[in-house]
Design a protein around this motif. Sequence first.
Motif, PDB file in Angstrom:
ATOM      1  N   SER A 227       0.886  -1.198  -0.078  1.00 44.43           N
ATOM      2  CA  SER A 227       0.069   0.030   0.229  1.00 44.43           C
ATOM      3  C   SER A 227       0.695   1.169   0.106  1.00 44.43           C
ATOM      4  O   SER A 227       2.078   1.242   0.491  1.00 44.43           O
ATOM      5  CB  SER A 227      -0.917   0.026   1.284  1.00 44.43           C
ATOM      6  OG  SER A 227      -0.267  -0.073   2.459  1.00 44.43           O
ATOM      7  N   ALA A 229       1.124   5.152   1.318  1.00 44.49           N
ATOM      8  CA  ALA A 229       0.421   5.911   2.365  1.00 44.49           C
ATOM      9  C   ALA A 229       1.794   7.011   2.628  1.00 44.49           C
ATOM     10  O   ALA A 229       2.924   6.565   2.489  1.00 44.49           O
ATOM     11  CB  ALA A 229       0.059   5.113   3.540  1.00 44.49           C
ATOM     12  N   THR A 230       1.348   8.181   3.478  1.00 40.99           N
ATOM     13  CA  THR A 230       2.050   8.952   3.912  1.00 40.99           C
ATOM     14  C   THR A 230       2.595   8.514   5.381  1.00 40.99           C
ATOM     15  O   THR A 230       1.857   8.389   6.178  1.00 40.99           O
ATOM     16  CB  THR A 230       1.611  10.515   4.166  1.00 40.99           C
ATOM     17  OG1 THR A 230       1.212  10.841   2.873  1.00 40.99           O
ATOM     18  CG2 THR A 230       2.638  11.196   4.889  1.00 40.99           C
TER      19      THR A 230
END
Length: 347
Positions: A227, A229-230
């Motif tokens: 995934s 994501a930050t």
Amino acid sequence: MTKKILIIAVAMITLVSAQATFADIKIKSKQSMSGQSYENTTYIKGKRQRTDSMGGVSVNITQCDLRRAIQMNPAAKTFMVNEFGDIEPTSAKPVPANANVPVTKGGRIVMTVNIKDTGERKQMFGYQARRLIISMSTQSSPDACSKTNTRMETDGWYIDFDSSFDCDRTYEQQAYNAPNSGGCRDKFEVKQTGAGKRGYPVYEKMTMFDESGKETMSMVTEVVELSKATLDAALFEVPSDYREVSDASQLYAVSASSAMQNSGSYGSSSGNSNASTMSLPKVEAPTSSPVGPKQSGVIRIGIATVKTGSVGEGITANDLSAAVQNTFTAFLKMPNVEVVPIDARLA
């Protein structure tokens, strides 16, 4: 046995050399072998990478911007720093201790790698994955110093990433065919066939075969989460309450002592009672009872007594040695593996 382990290591390095990762990514994978499995999680953000191995038992952080790698032991809240340093192109190569031994004999060891693209495709994690069959065989000539005849096959699915994590490190290539103490040196060759294109493996089943073609072991590595994501920058820093140590014995001293106490073996320990406890399988203390004949289909592994040098606070050298041996025994125990302690010592 040592040679086969080396071949496996070289093979694994070859297989993963084409892997690519990229910024602000979380990759969670699961490895299974002989009925046991564990998970690893890798986080990547720009020039930094963090890997939590075996469910967080150990943590490795690579800080490319600072040119250093950090090993952390969460159980003991300790960490150790390894600096990359700048490798000068003109730096002198290290001279092996046996460099002056004349080479008098030797043969050839040939590793052949074949990458076959089956043509099968499917969507995995939003990418098109291709199925490859990668076979790798290693054979020595009759006059070779090191005798080997092994085969490994990997059946896997691979996808393409845009690479963005790169430490720009330059490594001196170590000679695989360095002469041994007897002046015997083999010529090591690698041949590659097949038109398959590697990528990042999202599923791999690796199978090892012996000289007769019988399967000796297999291991499955599968990505279960990928995934974007930050990620919090704090993930790639050492927590403020961790203590820096200078070597591996100090890095794992407290947790090894805790593991020994958990196993109920080797008597009492003088470890720090406030130390965090590592969650390890409970095992019985090694005994010196006679060992009978090895059963068919069972791999027997001997665990030698560990010699320790410097240790951390709150544990003696003998306690650390016993704890390490006991911990190795716990991790190696599998349905088809018999672990035997070796108590004998040289005079």
